[in-house]
Scaffold this motif. Structure first.
Motif, PDB file in Angstrom:
ATOM      1  N   GLY A 158     -11.589  -5.278   7.003  1.00 26.02           N
ATOM      2  CA  GLY A 158     -11.631  -3.833   6.898  1.00 26.02           C
ATOM      3  C   GLY A 158     -11.175  -3.309   5.554  1.00 26.02           C
ATOM      4  O   GLY A 158     -10.875  -2.139   5.428  1.00 26.02           O
ATOM      5  N   THR A 159     -11.119  -4.147   4.562  1.00 24.25           N
ATOM      6  CA  THR A 159     -10.729  -3.732   3.224  1.00 24.25           C
ATOM      7  C   THR A 159     -11.924  -3.831   2.294  1.00 24.25           C
ATOM      8  O   THR A 159     -12.923  -4.459   2.616  1.00 24.25           O
ATOM      9  N   THR A 160     -11.806  -3.210   1.147  1.00 28.00           N
ATOM     10  CA  THR A 160     -12.875  -3.266   0.154  1.00 28.00           C
ATOM     11  C   THR A 160     -12.789  -4.576  -0.618  1.00 28.00           C
ATOM     12  O   THR A 160     -11.845  -5.345  -0.459  1.00 28.00           O
ATOM     13  N   MET A 161     -13.776  -4.805  -1.455  1.00 24.96           N
ATOM     14  CA  MET A 161     -13.767  -6.011  -2.293  1.00 24.96           C
ATOM     15  C   MET A 161     -12.540  -6.013  -3.198  1.00 24.96           C
ATOM     16  O   MET A 161     -11.841  -7.018  -3.300  1.00 24.96           O
ATOM     17  N   LEU A 162     -12.260  -4.877  -3.841  1.00 26.90           N
ATOM     18  CA  LEU A 162     -11.086  -4.806  -4.713  1.00 26.90           C
ATOM     19  C   LEU A 162      -9.795  -4.947  -3.921  1.00 26.90           C
ATOM     20  O   LEU A 162      -8.817  -5.509  -4.422  1.00 26.90           O
ATOM     21  N   GLY A 163      -9.783  -4.465  -2.689  1.00 23.36           N
ATOM     22  CA  GLY A 163      -8.603  -4.630  -1.841  1.00 23.36           C
ATOM     23  C   GLY A 163      -8.344  -6.083  -1.510  1.00 23.36           C
ATOM     24  O   GLY A 163      -7.199  -6.543  -1.537  1.00 23.36           O
ATOM     25  N   ALA A 164      -9.398  -6.833  -1.188  1.00 25.82           N
ATOM     26  CA  ALA A 164      -9.251  -8.261  -0.881  1.00 25.82           C
ATOM     27  C   ALA A 164      -8.800  -9.030  -2.111  1.00 25.82           C
ATOM     28  O   ALA A 164      -7.940  -9.914  -2.026  1.00 25.82           O
ATOM     29  N   ILE A 165      -9.364  -8.699  -3.267  1.00 22.66           N
ATOM     30  CA  ILE A 165      -8.955  -9.360  -4.510  1.00 22.66           C
ATOM     31  C   ILE A 165      -7.501  -9.014  -4.825  1.00 22.66           C
ATOM     32  O   ILE A 165      -6.714  -9.882  -5.208  1.00 22.66           O
ATOM     33  N   GLY A 166      -7.131  -7.752  -4.660  1.00 23.72           N
ATOM     34  CA  GLY A 166      -5.751  -7.330  -4.905  1.00 23.72           C
ATOM     35  C   GLY A 166      -4.761  -8.014  -3.993  1.00 23.72           C
ATOM     36  O   GLY A 166      -3.671  -8.405  -4.411  1.00 23.72           O
ATOM     37  N   ARG A 167      -5.132  -8.187  -2.721  1.00 23.97           N
ATOM     38  CA  ARG A 167      -4.263  -8.910  -1.800  1.00 23.97           C
ATOM     39  C   ARG A 167      -4.083 -10.356  -2.255  1.00 23.97           C
ATOM     40  O   ARG A 167      -2.982 -10.894  -2.197  1.00 23.97           O
ATOM     41  N   GLY A 168      -5.161 -10.980  -2.702  1.00 28.81           N
ATOM     42  CA  GLY A 168      -5.061 -12.354  -3.190  1.00 28.81           C
ATOM     43  C   GLY A 168      -4.191 -12.453  -4.423  1.00 28.81           C
ATOM     44  O   GLY A 168      -3.387 -13.387  -4.557  1.00 28.81           O
ATOM     45  N   ILE A 169      -4.328 -11.495  -5.338  1.00 28.81           N
ATOM     46  CA  ILE A 169      -3.518 -11.501  -6.563  1.00 28.81           C
ATOM     47  C   ILE A 169      -2.035 -11.406  -6.233  1.00 28.81           C
ATOM     48  O   ILE A 169      -1.205 -12.036  -6.893  1.00 28.81           O
ATOM     49  N   THR A 170      -1.692 -10.660  -5.194  1.00 28.71           N
ATOM     50  CA  THR A 170      -0.284 -10.496  -4.821  1.00 28.71           C
ATOM     51  C   THR A 170       0.176 -11.527  -3.796  1.00 28.71           C
ATOM     52  O   THR A 170       1.215 -11.339  -3.159  1.00 28.71           O
ATOM     53  N   ASN A 171      -0.576 -12.619  -3.619  1.00 30.13           N
ATOM     54  CA  ASN A 171      -0.240 -13.721  -2.720  1.00 30.13           C
ATOM     55  C   ASN A 171      -0.175 -13.266  -1.270  1.00 30.13           C
ATOM     56  O   ASN A 171       0.696 -13.669  -0.515  1.00 30.13           O
ATOM     57  N   ARG A 172      -1.100 -12.429  -0.871  1.00 27.27           N
ATOM     58  CA  ARG A 172      -1.215 -11.988   0.512  1.00 27.27           C
ATOM     59  C   ARG A 172      -2.585 -12.359   1.042  1.00 27.27           C
ATOM     60  O   ARG A 172      -3.569 -12.363   0.300  1.00 27.27           O
ATOM     61  N   CYS A 173      -2.659 -12.647   2.314  1.00 31.04           N
ATOM     62  CA  CYS A 173      -3.920 -13.022   2.957  1.00 31.04           C
ATOM     63  C   CYS A 173      -4.952 -11.925   2.727  1.00 31.04           C
ATOM     64  O   CYS A 173      -4.676 -10.748   2.977  1.00 31.04           O
ATOM     65  N   PRO A 174      -6.149 -12.267   2.239  1.00 31.46           N
ATOM     66  CA  PRO A 174      -7.165 -11.243   2.006  1.00 31.46           C
ATOM     67  C   PRO A 174      -7.682 -10.614   3.293  1.00 31.46           C
ATOM     68  O   PRO A 174      -8.248  -9.533   3.264  1.00 31.46           O
ATOM     69  N   ASN A 175      -7.451 -11.256   4.426  1.00 32.01           N
ATOM     70  CA  ASN A 175      -7.921 -10.713   5.696  1.00 32.01           C
ATOM     71  C   ASN A 175      -6.928  -9.708   6.276  1.00 32.01           C
ATOM     72  O   ASN A 175      -7.284  -8.562   6.536  1.00 32.01           O
ATOM     73  N   CYS A 176      -5.667 -10.128   6.466  1.00 33.18           N
ATOM     74  CA  CYS A 176      -4.697  -9.248   7.120  1.00 33.18           C
ATOM     75  C   CYS A 176      -3.720  -8.596   6.145  1.00 33.18           C
ATOM     76  O   CYS A 176      -3.092  -7.597   6.475  1.00 33.18           O
ATOM     77  N   GLY A 177      -3.556  -9.164   4.971  1.00 31.86           N
ATOM     78  CA  GLY A 177      -2.650  -8.591   3.983  1.00 31.86           C
ATOM     79  C   GLY A 177      -1.191  -8.905   4.237  1.00 31.86           C
ATOM     80  O   GLY A 177      -0.321  -8.345   3.585  1.00 31.86           O
TER      81      GLY A 177
END
Length: 159
Positions: free
Chosen positions: A27-46
């Motif tokens: 339920g996040t955008t592409m930039l949201g998933a990338i941002g979650r990954g950059i901050t060491n958070r799961c791109p799915n749940c955050g």
């Protein structure tokens, strides 16, 4: 002569999220998933971490059980890090060379360690971003390409 039957194909196992549909479907955008990954958070749940070591991706998220271990970033993060570091440091290198003309040993003593430090610091967040990008593009698969066995029958390129 008895007829030979092909062995039944194994059932494909797919990941089913335990989270609500808006989170599980990305339920996040592409930039949201990338941002979650950059901050060491799961791109799915955050919430869950992406890494279990410096660069080793967790097999699955601790919170939503997303199969992050199947995402193989391979060579993309180092290429991106080299590209970013080069664009960050080459302009000052050229400017200092043109303005001050320092000795080559001095430039090597300053710029090479600086390149190494910046590349090392950028590698983990960039790999996390690539994992988030791959997750959002749907590259997560139930079986890792390394674990896949060759097909039991059919033509082979090896002869």
């Amino acid at each position: 002569m008895p007829s030979q039957q092909a062995p039944p194909e194994p059932a494909q196992v797919t990941w089913r999220p335990s989270a609500p549909p808006e989170v599980a479907t990305g339920g996040t955008t592409m930039l949201g998933a990338i941002g979650r990954g950059i901050t060491n958070r799961c791109p799915n749940c955050g919430e869950g971490p992406v890494f279990q070591g410096f660069l080793r991706v967790v097999p699955e998220c601790r919170v939503c059980q997303a199969p992050l271990g199947t995402l193989r970033a391979d060579d993309a993060p180092p290429y991106i890090v080299i590209f970013l570091t080069g664009h960050l440091l080459l302009p000052p290198i050229f400017w200092i060379e043109r303005a001050y003309e320092p000795a080559m040993w001095l430039q090597m003593a300053v710029w090479l360690p600086l390149f190494a430090v910046i590349c090392t610091l950028l590698l983990r967040p960039v790999k996390g971003g690539v994992v988030g990008w791959m997750w959002k593009l749907g590259f997560a698969s139930p079986a890792s390409p390394v674990d896949d066995a060759p097909p039991a029958n059919g033509p082979s390129r090896d002869g």
